[in-house]
Design an enzyme around this catalytic site. Structure first.
Site, mmCIF file in Angstrom:
data_model
loop_
_atom_site.group_PDB
_atom_site.id
_atom_site.type_symbol
_atom_site.label_atom_id
_atom_site.label_comp_id
_atom_site.label_asym_id
_atom_site.label_seq_id
_atom_site.Cartn_x
_atom_site.Cartn_y
_atom_site.Cartn_z
ATOM 1 N N SER A 136 0.679 -1.086 0.044
ATOM 2 C CA SER A 136 0.207 -0.023 0.047
ATOM 3 C C SER A 136 0.676 1.134 -0.062
ATOM 4 O O SER A 136 2.057 1.357 0.590
ATOM 5 C CB SER A 136 -0.905 0.062 1.237
ATOM 6 O OG SER A 136 -1.448 1.230 1.476
ATOM 7 N N TYR A 149 -1.352 -0.195 10.680
ATOM 8 C CA TYR A 149 -1.719 -0.417 9.127
ATOM 9 C C TYR A 149 -0.550 -0.248 8.263
ATOM 10 O O TYR A 149 -0.157 -0.984 7.507
ATOM 11 C CB TYR A 149 -3.065 0.095 8.884
ATOM 12 C CG TYR A 149 -3.198 -0.267 7.312
ATOM 13 C CD1 TYR A 149 -3.702 -1.581 6.937
ATOM 14 C CD2 TYR A 149 -3.169 0.659 6.428
ATOM 15 C CE1 TYR A 149 -3.759 -1.856 5.749
ATOM 16 C CE2 TYR A 149 -3.320 0.141 5.050
ATOM 17 C CZ TYR A 149 -3.622 -1.040 4.725
ATOM 18 O OH TYR A 149 -3.818 -1.339 3.457
HETATM 19 P P1 NDP Z 1 -11.659 -6.035 1.101
HETATM 20 O O1 NDP Z 1 -11.935 -5.931 2.371
HETATM 21 O O2 NDP Z 1 -12.605 -5.840 0.124
HETATM 22 O O3 NDP Z 1 -10.921 -7.839 0.961
HETATM 23 C C1 NDP Z 1 -10.133 -8.103 1.858
HETATM 24 C C2 NDP Z 1 -10.094 -9.621 1.581
HETATM 25 O O4 NDP Z 1 -9.011 -10.093 2.668
HETATM 26 C C3 NDP Z 1 -11.546 -10.346 1.593
HETATM 27 O O5 NDP Z 1 -11.702 -11.124 0.665
HETATM 28 C C4 NDP Z 1 -11.328 -11.083 3.238
HETATM 29 O O6 NDP Z 1 -11.928 -12.231 3.008
HETATM 30 C C5 NDP Z 1 -9.608 -11.225 3.243
HETATM 31 N N1 NDP Z 1 -9.386 -11.823 4.525
HETATM 32 C C6 NDP Z 1 -9.184 -10.748 5.465
HETATM 33 N N2 NDP Z 1 -8.748 -11.407 6.570
HETATM 34 C C7 NDP Z 1 -8.361 -12.523 6.195
HETATM 35 C C8 NDP Z 1 -7.994 -13.901 6.768
HETATM 36 N N3 NDP Z 1 -7.572 -13.720 8.058
HETATM 37 N N4 NDP Z 1 -7.610 -14.856 6.349
HETATM 38 C C9 NDP Z 1 -7.995 -15.007 4.848
HETATM 39 N N5 NDP Z 1 -8.360 -13.948 4.100
HETATM 40 C C10 NDP Z 1 -8.776 -12.800 4.973
HETATM 41 O O7 NDP Z 1 -10.355 -5.072 0.738
HETATM 42 P P2 NDP Z 1 -9.377 -4.587 -0.479
HETATM 43 O O8 NDP Z 1 -9.833 -5.667 -1.396
HETATM 44 O O9 NDP Z 1 -9.592 -3.083 -0.634
HETATM 45 O O10 NDP Z 1 -8.082 -4.896 -0.008
HETATM 46 C C11 NDP Z 1 -7.286 -6.014 -0.398
HETATM 47 C C12 NDP Z 1 -5.805 -5.833 -0.353
HETATM 48 O O11 NDP Z 1 -5.450 -4.508 -0.613
HETATM 49 C C13 NDP Z 1 -5.353 -5.755 1.665
HETATM 50 O O12 NDP Z 1 -4.418 -6.541 1.746
HETATM 51 C C14 NDP Z 1 -5.420 -4.532 1.568
HETATM 52 O O13 NDP Z 1 -4.544 -3.836 2.942
HETATM 53 C C15 NDP Z 1 -4.731 -3.962 0.325
HETATM 54 N N6 NDP Z 1 -5.124 -2.341 -0.144
HETATM 55 C C16 NDP Z 1 -6.221 -1.826 -0.158
HETATM 56 C C17 NDP Z 1 -6.403 -0.504 -0.677
HETATM 57 C C18 NDP Z 1 -7.896 0.090 -0.810
HETATM 58 O O14 NDP Z 1 -7.842 1.455 -0.527
HETATM 59 N N7 NDP Z 1 -8.923 -0.538 -0.680
HETATM 60 C C19 NDP Z 1 -5.262 0.136 -0.968
HETATM 61 C C20 NDP Z 1 -3.956 -0.589 -0.834
HETATM 62 C C21 NDP Z 1 -3.960 -1.598 -0.352
HETATM 63 P P3 NDP Z 1 -12.906 -13.022 4.322
HETATM 64 O O15 NDP Z 1 -13.299 -11.855 5.242
HETATM 65 O O16 NDP Z 1 -13.722 -13.794 3.503
HETATM 66 O O17 NDP Z 1 -11.686 -13.768 4.920
HETATM 67 C C1 8X3 Z 2 -5.060 1.602 1.871
HETATM 68 C C2 8X3 Z 2 -4.856 2.863 1.244
HETATM 69 O O1 8X3 Z 2 -4.409 5.164 2.236
HETATM 70 O O2 8X3 Z 2 -6.339 3.710 3.051
HETATM 71 O O3 8X3 Z 2 -3.915 0.659 1.956
HETATM 72 O O4 8X3 Z 2 -4.058 3.297 3.574
HETATM 73 S S1 8X3 Z 2 -5.151 3.893 2.728
#
Ligand code: NDP
Ligand code: 8X3
Length: 250
Positions: A136, A149
């Protein structure tokens, strides 16, 4: 032969979009998450080249044994996408909930370590593979309330770089994707513990990055030639940039 991809955190957001795109591109995809019912719904749409897998990345034993439960036609795993992750809370460090901190470390750091340590030796054995991590911009740029985070994503950034170093001389690629503000995922709903109004407010009036943008980036990465390694790729909405350093005066 069709390549197989393991996508963690496949039940929503980026992970779900990545599964959809890579199936359309002609890969076999194992989509893992805790909410198996969501993965089963996806399987109905994505067909036989998609394998739903119940897996909590924080459970070391389950991760270590994950290959046992995967049918042979979904093996070996050619590409690992370490996407499962979460943010919890946005309070300043002195008010944050310690349980939230622990859960972020367990998922974003320890979970990613469990999966990587399980799959990487199978890639080394075959001298081929590709690991894509979801870091991120929070791993590079400090912001208020980003405390643990952001620190977990700084781990992902450095771990990705160190993997590259350990793998020098082997035909295994590593990329850290570092997105900024991305909407249409459950990220903020989870971060604000189900306060959907607060979550929606994060994206109000901003043309944010969409899960499909990240999926298209992954699709591009996995289709680059094998002599070509993108070490990291930082992606922000045009509407986002660093706010610069701040100074407080008396
Ligand atoms: P979502 O919350 O939509 O998706 C997160 C996914 O992670 C879900 O499928 C959830 O599935 C899974 N997950 C969470 N905990 C666990 C666990 N213990 N075991 C297995 N699966 C798990 O978020 P995003 O798609 O936005 O995020 C995906 C990734 O991208 C993350 O790593 C996030 O930090 C990163 N990211 C997101 C950004 C954003 O602005 N959205 C920007 C930068 C990075 P379930 O609950 O079914 O287990
Ligand atoms: C997710 C982007 O800016 O919310 O990793 O941390 S931010």
């Amino acid at each position: 032969m069709m390549k197989t991809v393991l996508v963690t955190g496949a039940s929503s957001g980026f992970g779900k979009a990545i599964c959809q795109k890579l199936i359309a591109d002609g890969y076999k995809v194992i989509g893992s998450a805790r909410r198996i019912e969501k993965l089963n719904e996806m399987a109905v749409q994505l067909g036989d080249n998609f394998l739903p897998l119940l897996l909590d990345v924080t459970k070391k034993d389950a991760v270590e044994n994950l290959l046992i439960g995967i049918p042979t036609d979904f093996k070996p795993i050619d590409i690992l996408i370490n996407n499962a992750g979460l943010a919890l809370g946005m309070e300043p460090a002195y008010e944050a909930h310690y349980d939230d901190w622990e859960m972020m470390v367990q998922t974003n750091i320890i979970g990613l370590m469990h999966i990587t340590r399980t799959i990487l030796p199978t890639m080394v054995e075959r001298n081929c593979g590709y690991i894509i991590n979801l870091g991120s911009t929070a791993g590079s740029y400090a912001y208020k309330g980003g405390n643990v985070y952001g620190a977990t994503k700084a781990f992902v950034k450095q771990f990705s770089a160190n993997l590259r170093t350990d793998l020098l001389g082997k035909k295994i690629r590593v990329t850290n994707i570092e997105p900024g503000l991305c909407g249409d995922t459950e990220f903020s709903n989870i971060r604000f513990h189900g306060d959907n109004k607060k979550a929606a407010n994060v994206y109000q009036g901003v043309e944010y990055i969409k899960p499909e943008d990240i999926a298209n980036t992954v699709s591009w990465l996995v289709n680059t030639p094998e002599h070509f390694n993108v070490n990291s790729i930082e992606i922000m909405p045009t509407a986002q940039a660093s706010g610069g350093l701040a100074v407080v005066k008396d």
